[in-house]
Design a protein around this motif. Structure first.
Motif, PDB file in Angstrom:
ATOM      1  N   ARG A  30      -2.504   5.736  -6.752  1.00 54.10           N
ATOM      2  CA  ARG A  30      -3.921   5.782  -6.401  1.00 54.10           C
ATOM      3  C   ARG A  30      -4.478   7.180  -6.620  1.00 54.10           C
ATOM      4  O   ARG A  30      -3.867   8.180  -6.203  1.00 54.10           O
ATOM      5  CB  ARG A  30      -4.127   5.352  -4.944  1.00 54.10           C
TER       6      ARG A  30
ATOM      7  N   THR B 293       2.437   1.685  -3.608  1.00 52.94           N
ATOM      8  CA  THR B 293       1.451   2.051  -4.629  1.00 52.94           C
ATOM      9  C   THR B 293       0.720   3.357  -4.316  1.00 52.94           C
ATOM     10  O   THR B 293      -0.220   3.711  -5.020  1.00 52.94           O
ATOM     11  CB  THR B 293       0.413   0.924  -4.787  1.00 52.94           C
ATOM     12  N   THR B 294       1.147   4.069  -3.290  1.00 53.58           N
ATOM     13  CA  THR B 294       0.490   5.329  -2.932  1.00 53.58           C
ATOM     14  C   THR B 294       0.434   6.322  -4.088  1.00 53.58           C
ATOM     15  O   THR B 294      -0.616   6.919  -4.348  1.00 53.58           O
ATOM     16  CB  THR B 294       1.185   5.974  -1.721  1.00 53.58           C
TER      17      THR B 294
ATOM     18  N   THR C  14       0.828  -1.211   0.000  1.00 51.94           N
ATOM     19  CA  THR C  14       0.000   0.000   0.000  1.00 51.94           C
ATOM     20  C   THR C  14       0.861   1.259   0.000  1.00 51.94           C
ATOM     21  O   THR C  14       0.499   2.276  -0.594  1.00 51.94           O
ATOM     22  CB  THR C  14      -0.933   0.017   1.214  1.00 51.94           C
TER      23      THR C  14
END
Length: 251
Positions: A26, A22-23, A19
């Motif tokens: 998004r 991949t910030t 997470t």
């Protein structure tokens, strides 16, 4: 109390390496960023409006001008609170049920004034507007302290060779530290010792600049993750004061 703590723990986000990495990919991250960028100017505007409007209405109440001014401030605050609800739901993707305004069911000006003053949803909204400046200052500090320097590092290849510009890590003095590890063995003491020296480093080539840029990119990713976490807190604060959760406690 244990139930409250358990609910709080269950609602906390649990970031993982995936997470965090991949910030930047998004879409919600950039909505969070826009919300944080707008927090300081909006908070400053709300603070000036409320402090000036309420102080003038109280100070002029003895000549009756302050009373209608007070209700103008409250009515304007209704619009601002509605705007903040829309901002939170749009940019932070926070879903919460907005409580109805009591003044909407008023039977006349006098009844509307009574409903406006006695509406807890309005006062909770005023509390949110009053604390927006503190949120904005914290957001501005994070943005300027983390994201802006990191982006400057990422852009190192664009300006590292500009005359008069020095890019790198500069220390006032060289740092020297001796690290040692000793293990007793029979009657002997066996160990290893080495010296670590840290000195200034300046970017002088494109390879160095690219290496610096890659390090800055890592800082950008971590910084975006931190800002996402702060935006999550802002969303929960908006849901608490602008939604029905806190309002239900008054009923």
């Amino acid at each position: 109390m244990p139930d409250v703590v358990a609910r709080l723990r269950s609602s906390l986000p649990r970031p993982s390496l995936r997470t965090v990495v991949t910030t930047p990919l998004r879409r919600r991250t950039y909505g969070n960023l826009l919300y944080l960028v707008l927090a300081f100017p909006l908070g400053l505007g709300y603070f000036v409006f409320l402090s000036v409007g309420l102080s003038l209405s109280i100070g002029l109440s003895f000549v009756l001008i302050g009373i209608p001014l007070f209700f103008v401030v409250l009515a304007t605050s209704l619009v601002l609170v509605g705007f903040e609800r829309r901002l939170a739901t749009t940019l932070l993707a926070i879903d919460f049920e907005a409580p109805p305004w009591r003044v909407a069911d008023a039977d006349g000006p006098l009844d509307g004034a009574k409903r406006l003053v006695s509406d807890p949803a309005l006062w909770l909204g005023l509390a949110f507007l009053a604390t927006k400046l503190a949120v904005g200052v914290a957001a501005f500090t994070l943005l300027m302290g983390i994201l802006v320097p990191a982006l400057a590092i990422v852009a190192t290849p664009l300006y590292y060779d500009t005359p008069g510009v020095r890019v790198g890590v500069f220390l006032p003095t060289e740092l020297t530290q001796e690290l040692s590890l000793y293990i007793p063995w029979n009657e002997l003491l066996v160990g290893v010792s080495f010296v670590v020296r840290l000195s200034s480093w300046q970017v002088t080539s494109l390879v160095d600049a690219v290496a610096m840029s890659l390090g800055g990119l890592l800082v950008v990713i971590l910084g975006l993750a931190v800002l996402d976490g702060f935006a999550w807190l802002c969303g929960r604060w908006a849901r608490l004061l602008l939604g029905r959760s806190m309002l239900d406690r008054f009923r």
